[in-house]
Design a protein around this motif. Structure first.
Motif, PDB file in Angstrom:
ATOM      1  N   HIS B  61       0.811  -1.214   0.000  1.00  0.00           N
ATOM      2  CA  HIS B  61       0.000   0.000   0.000  1.00  0.00           C
ATOM      3  C   HIS B  61       0.840   1.259   0.000  1.00  0.00           C
ATOM      4  CE1 HIS B  61      -3.550  -2.337   0.414  1.00  0.00           C
ATOM      5  NE2 HIS B  61      -3.120  -2.904   1.517  1.00  0.00           N
ATOM      6  N   HIS B  62       1.954   1.208   0.687  1.00  0.00           N
ATOM      7  CA  HIS B  62       2.797   2.393   0.754  1.00  0.00           C
ATOM      8  C   HIS B  62       4.212   1.962   1.046  1.00  0.00           C
ATOM      9  CE1 HIS B  62       2.997   2.940   5.332  1.00  0.00           C
ATOM     10  NE2 HIS B  62       2.561   1.742   5.080  1.00  0.00           N
ATOM     11  N   ASN B  99       6.292   7.894   4.439  1.00  0.00           N
ATOM     12  CA  ASN B  99       6.080   7.500   3.055  1.00  0.00           C
ATOM     13  C   ASN B  99       5.871   8.743   2.209  1.00  0.00           C
ATOM     14  OD1 ASN B  99       3.495   8.381   3.480  1.00  0.00           O
ATOM     15  ND2 ASN B  99       2.658   6.339   3.787  1.00  0.00           N
ATOM     16  N   HIS B 101       3.408  10.050   0.939  1.00  0.00           N
ATOM     17  CA  HIS B 101       2.223  10.867   1.221  1.00  0.00           C
ATOM     18  C   HIS B 101       2.409  11.722   2.448  1.00  0.00           C
ATOM     19  CE1 HIS B 101       0.413   8.306  -1.711  1.00  0.00           C
ATOM     20  NE2 HIS B 101       0.567   7.239  -0.961  1.00  0.00           N
ATOM     21  N   THR B 135      11.842   7.631  -3.063  1.00  0.00           N
ATOM     22  CA  THR B 135      10.731   6.860  -3.641  1.00  0.00           C
ATOM     23  C   THR B 135      10.757   6.944  -5.152  1.00  0.00           C
ATOM     24  OG1 THR B 135       9.471   7.499  -1.705  1.00  0.00           O
ATOM     25  CG2 THR B 135       8.272   6.441  -3.469  1.00  0.00           C
ATOM     26  N   SER B 270      -3.638   9.111  -0.522  1.00  0.00           N
ATOM     27  CA  SER B 270      -3.341   8.434   0.726  1.00  0.00           C
ATOM     28  C   SER B 270      -4.499   7.545   1.115  1.00  0.00           C
ATOM     29  CB  SER B 270      -3.108   9.495   1.797  1.00  0.00           C
ATOM     30  OG  SER B 270      -3.316   8.947   3.058  1.00  0.00           O
TER      31      SER B 270
END
Lengths: 256, 288
Positions: B61-62, B99, B101, B135, B270
């Motif tokens: 997910h992240h 992360n 977000h 990232t 998010s």
């Protein structure tokens, strides 16, 4: 599980061996492919006990290689085989002289960080001339040069700063100042070899004090901070400089 | 379906800050991994081999990435991504996992340093910038790998070795000309402006403790007088030490006080249900 046909140990001396290789010793040359019969030939078997050094493990049919590196052999006294491998991570071995950093004082025992998986313990009585009244002057953060009396995978390693006759023979607390840094274990072994070129050439440059720990740690002290740092940089660079490049670098420095 | 996955990390070599490198390696490995495809029909479960059906990726997910900060001199100096030698002599360490977000996943503080709230906020801003870069790098690397696999090119660990990108003992050294370092240092000090003396409105929320979020009543004893002076000094010095951080941050030192006037940033894709935005709070000056 198919048994690998190993190669003769003598043939591979000086060559690269990988973990899992099987080395056959002279007594096992005429082994059957299936069976494990040993042929006792008095002439071919070496005299004395064969020493199986680091990187090798004795297995039923010979020596099993557990580390990658070059295979070395010493013919004297029954012979010894070992694997010359390169690594940076230190595993405590009994009898090794190492440099430790004091991290804690727990009652009568100091805890030292020696770069292994566990901190080593050092009793305050293990110094030359130490008694219950006369304690050594050790603080947290000090550097200690000592040797292992107990070092195996089941117990916490223990160090002492005296040898078997009670003399310190160079071990103990390392003085103030100086600079501690880490190098690979292979470089330490190279520097500890008798008549090491690197040390001889460096001593032509400036006078300095040097302590080499088998755990990859080196402590250097020269007259000024700049000289100390120069020596540190040269020793660190020796890992991947050829001797030609090193001589050039030193010539440039002594020319300055 | 319940699968169990195990991640083993082998440290080949390091020069400090293993946490950050390990977190990146771990999350990239999980993103890169493919598991066998499965179909369930009633009670019957079929696990397809890689030859029958293409393996599917895990549902990540992240991507939380750790960034470490080393503090020296009771919080005066801050170093991002410390090397081995800096780690040995640091006073305290702050690790923030975030992360892309801007969601903080972990904060861990260790050592003997007491951190102020705005120091932690500044660190989290630096983390946001770093995590965005990292990232992006990760995404690019994963795309390149996928492309290489599809087109039949070369990929994998064995390919990086000849390029000397994963090297054993090589360290690139930067040659530093130290001939006239003293004169240069003297010039810099002489020409630099003295750090601004007094802040019109020192942002001192709670003396001495690191606190984020809603006001918790300070339960420290009578530390008001001495702590106030020390904390005010630290404020001044930590502002001046901003050049140690990323260049972007030098502009942000003043935004700490201005955040209130901005609208909270809307976080895009998010998946969090409730979002708490950390802002410096004007806490009621309550002490026992």
């Amino acid at each position: 599980m198919a048994a690998e046909r190993g190669a003769a140990a003598e043939a591979l001396v000086g060559q690269v061996v990988l973990p899992g290789d099987l080395l056959l010793l002279p007594a096992h040359y005429d082994e059957d492919a299936e069976g494990e019969r040993l042929r006792l030939s008095a002439g071919a078997a070496p005299q004395g006990r064969l020493l199986c050094g680091p990187g090798l493990r004795r297995s039923g049919a010979g020596l099993l290689v557990t580390k990658c590196g070059l295979l070395r052999h010493r013919p004297g006294g029954g012979g010894a085989y070992w694997v010359d491998s390169q690594q940076k991570r230190y595993v405590p071995v009994q009898g090794d002289h190492v440099i430790g950093i004091v991290t804690a004082k727990a009652g009568d025992v100091f805890r030292l960080d020696v770069g292994g998986s566990e901190p080593a313990s050092l009793s305050y009585l293990a110094f030359e001339g130490a008694t219950k009244r006369n304690r050594p002057n050790v603080h947290v953060g000090d550097l200690i040069y000592g040797q292992f009396v107990v070092a195996n995978k089941d117990m916490e390693p223990e160090m002492v700063c005296i040898d078997s006759s009670g003399k310190s023979s160079g071990m103990g607390i390392i003085g103030q100042d100086g600079f501690l840094f880490k190098v690979s274990l292979g470089l330490i072994r190279k520097l500890l070899a008798p008549k090491c070129e690197i040390i001889q050439e460096l001593s032509q440059l400036y006078p300095f004090e040097l302590v080499l720990g088998m755990n990859g740690r080196i402590w250097v002290k020269a007259k000024t901070v700049q000289q100390t740092l120069i020596i540190v940089n040269i020793l660190e660079a020796c890992e991947h400089m050829t001797s030609q490049q090193r001589k050039q670098a030193l010539a440039k420095l002594s020319g300055n | 379906q319940v699968w169990q996955i195990r991640l083993d990390m082998h440290l080949l070599n390091h020069d400090g800050n293993i946490t950050d490198a390990a977190s990146i390696a771990g999350i990239v490995a999980l993103c890169h991994f493919r598991r066998p495809d499965v179909s369930v029909q009633g009670e019957e479960v079929t696990v397809y081999t890689p030859e029958e059906r293409d393996p599917v990726p895990l549902s990540i997910h992240h991507m939380p990435i750790c960034v470490s900060f080393a503090f020296f001199h009771q919080g005066t100096y801050l170093l991002v991504d410390p090397t081995e030698r800096e780690e040995r002599v640091m006073d305290g360490l702050l690790v923030i996992a975030m992360n892309k977000h801007h969601e903080i996943c972990t904060i861990q503080s260790s050592g003997v340093v007491m951190l102020l709230q705005d120091q932690i906020l500044r660190c989290s801003k630096i983390t946001a910038v770093k995590v965005a870069e990292i990232t992006e790098l990760i995404q690019k690397a994963l795309e390149n790998d996928q492309k290489a696999r599809k087109e039949g090119g070369k990929f994998g660990f064995a390919e990086s070795i000849p390029n000397q990108r994963i090297t054993a003992f090589k360290m690139e050294s930067a040659a530093v000309d130290t001939n006239d370092v003293e004169e240069q240092a003297g010039e810099i000090i002489a020409k630099a402006d003295p750090p601004s003396e007094v802040f019109a409105n020192p942002v001192l929320h709670t003396p001495g403790t690191a606190q984020i979020g809603e006001g918790i009543e300070s339960s420290w004893g009578d530390l008001e007088e001495s702590e106030k002076e020390e904390a005010a000094e630290e404020e001044g010095e930590s502002e001046a030490a901003a050049f140690e951080c990323e260049k972007v941050k030098t502009e942000d030192t003043s935004t700490v006080r201005e955040t209130k006037s901005h609208e909270p940033i809307v976080l895009s894709d998010s998946e969090e249900e409730e979002v708490v935005i950390l802002e410096p709070q004007e806490l009621p000056r309550k002490t026992r």
